[in-house]
Design a protein around this motif. Structure first.
Motif, mmCIF file in Angstrom:
data_model
loop_
_atom_site.group_PDB
_atom_site.id
_atom_site.type_symbol
_atom_site.label_atom_id
_atom_site.label_comp_id
_atom_site.label_asym_id
_atom_site.label_seq_id
_atom_site.Cartn_x
_atom_site.Cartn_y
_atom_site.Cartn_z
ATOM 1 N N ARG A 176 0.825 -1.207 0.000
ATOM 2 C CA ARG A 176 0.000 0.000 0.000
ATOM 3 C C ARG A 176 0.862 1.262 0.000
ATOM 4 O O ARG A 176 0.647 2.170 -0.809
ATOM 5 C CB ARG A 176 -0.936 -0.001 1.212
ATOM 6 C CG ARG A 176 -1.746 1.278 1.365
ATOM 7 C CD ARG A 176 -2.648 1.211 2.580
ATOM 8 N NE ARG A 176 -1.908 1.018 3.808
ATOM 9 C CZ ARG A 176 -1.334 1.991 4.511
ATOM 10 N NH1 ARG A 176 -1.391 3.249 4.081
ATOM 11 N NH2 ARG A 176 -0.686 1.727 5.640
ATOM 12 N N GLN A 178 1.487 3.861 -3.186
ATOM 13 C CA GLN A 178 1.128 5.272 -3.079
ATOM 14 C C GLN A 178 2.315 6.182 -3.385
ATOM 15 O O GLN A 178 2.138 7.269 -3.952
ATOM 16 C CB GLN A 178 0.603 5.575 -1.676
ATOM 17 C CG GLN A 178 -0.796 5.065 -1.394
ATOM 18 C CD GLN A 178 -1.283 5.528 -0.026
ATOM 19 O OE1 GLN A 178 -1.083 4.855 0.968
ATOM 20 N NE2 GLN A 178 -1.907 6.691 0.000
ATOM 21 N N VAL A 231 -5.987 6.225 -0.308
ATOM 22 C CA VAL A 231 -5.313 5.442 -1.342
ATOM 23 C C VAL A 231 -5.974 5.670 -2.694
ATOM 24 O O VAL A 231 -5.293 5.768 -3.726
ATOM 25 C CB VAL A 231 -5.301 3.945 -0.966
ATOM 26 C CG1 VAL A 231 -4.692 3.117 -2.098
ATOM 27 C CG2 VAL A 231 -4.516 3.723 0.332
ATOM 28 N N SER A 284 -8.359 1.604 -6.753
ATOM 29 C CA SER A 284 -8.020 0.673 -5.672
ATOM 30 C C SER A 284 -9.166 0.437 -4.705
ATOM 31 O O SER A 284 -9.269 -0.635 -4.108
ATOM 32 C CB SER A 284 -6.823 1.206 -4.871
ATOM 33 O OG SER A 284 -5.689 1.352 -5.681
ATOM 34 N N LEU A 305 -9.329 -2.452 -0.072
ATOM 35 C CA LEU A 305 -8.469 -2.057 -1.183
ATOM 36 C C LEU A 305 -8.162 -3.252 -2.074
ATOM 37 O O LEU A 305 -7.954 -4.359 -1.587
ATOM 38 C CB LEU A 305 -7.148 -1.484 -0.664
ATOM 39 C CG LEU A 305 -7.220 -0.186 0.133
ATOM 40 C CD1 LEU A 305 -5.868 0.128 0.751
ATOM 41 C CD2 LEU A 305 -7.691 0.965 -0.755
ATOM 42 N N LEU A 335 -5.277 -3.482 -4.474
ATOM 43 C CA LEU A 335 -4.109 -2.786 -5.013
ATOM 44 C C LEU A 335 -3.800 -3.194 -6.438
ATOM 45 O O LEU A 335 -3.337 -2.377 -7.240
ATOM 46 C CB LEU A 335 -2.897 -3.029 -4.121
ATOM 47 C CG LEU A 335 -2.937 -2.411 -2.722
ATOM 48 C CD1 LEU A 335 -1.663 -2.746 -1.967
ATOM 49 C CD2 LEU A 335 -3.136 -0.894 -2.790
#
Length: 235
Positions: free
Chosen positions: A119, A123, A167, A174, A185, A187
């Motif tokens: 995560r 980001q 996020v 996401s 989330l 990803l």
């Protein structure tokens, strides 16, 4: 004529580590016996047909640093979350237990890379930074193919609603919901969308969820556990 790109993703089976790291743990930072980890790493190198010192590992820190590997020697690169090489026979390993292992290749240019995208790293932009490093080395974005390895799915990656929104701002696509309808989330979905926005069209995603598959290590399922490896190299 381009190079041949090879990719491998391990499972938790086939190694020598004892529970709760049983058995093919490849992470040296999780509390497993160092000799067991070393034996498993050597076994992996032998299985893919490279010398032990040609299989390169990272001390992953959830950052955005990309390191170019020039050849064998240093088997563990400190404080980095992506590796890139133009050298055939140098295998780049990404450790994961729920985070997304991202394997990149431009076969025509003879450039491969592997990134650890959790995560925080996602980001921070570890994926576009890796693409930038490949382009600087001679890759073309339109030729790059990307494989997103097994990771925790949105069905099981529950997060606070504020985190999901944060996020989503930096990695659109996401935010999703768990099987129970709570904020979560995905990803891999966000990274795939990011890659498409960068001009990458060849994107493959492993459908497996680490939290669901007992053959895979998952920190979310078992906080004391091992790590998988996703490996890419040129031959």
């Amino acid at each position: 004529m381009g190079f041949r790109v090879r990719r491998v993703t391990t499972t938790r089976r086939g190694g020598v580590s004892r529970a709760p790291f049983d058995s093919f743990n490849l992470g040296d930072h999780v509390g497993d016996a160092p000799d067991a980890v070393a034996a498993n790493r050597s076994r992996l190198a032998g299985a893919i047909g490279v010398p032990d010192d040609h299989l390169i590992w990272m001390q992953q820190v959830h950052g955005d640093h990309v390191h170019r590997v020039e050849g064998p020697g240093t088997s563990v690169i400190p404080e980095t979350d992506a590796l890139m090489t133009t050298e055939p026979g140098i295998a780049l390993a990404v450790l994961s237990a729920d985070c997304v292992p991202v394997l990149f290749a431009d076969a025509a240019a003879g450039i491969v890379a592997g990134a650890h995208a959790g995560r925080v790293g996602a980001q921070l932009g570890i994926v576009p930074r890796t693409i930038d490093a490949m382009v600087e080395a001679g890759a073309q974005v339109g030729r790059i193919s990307v494989f997103l390895g097994p990771a925790v799915s949105g069905r099981h990656y529950e997060v606070p609603v504020d985190m999901a929104a944060e996020v989503e701002q930096t990695l659109p696509g996401s935010r999703t919901t768990t099987a129970a309808g709570t904020p979560s989330l995905d990803l891999r979905a966000g990274i795939a969308r990011q890659l498409s926005g960068l001009g990458v069209t060849a994107i493959d995603i492993d459908p497996r969820c680490t939290a669901e598959d007992p053959d895979l290590f998952s920190y979310r399922r078992e906080p004391r556990t091992g790590r998988l490896a996703s490996v890419i190299w040129l031959s």
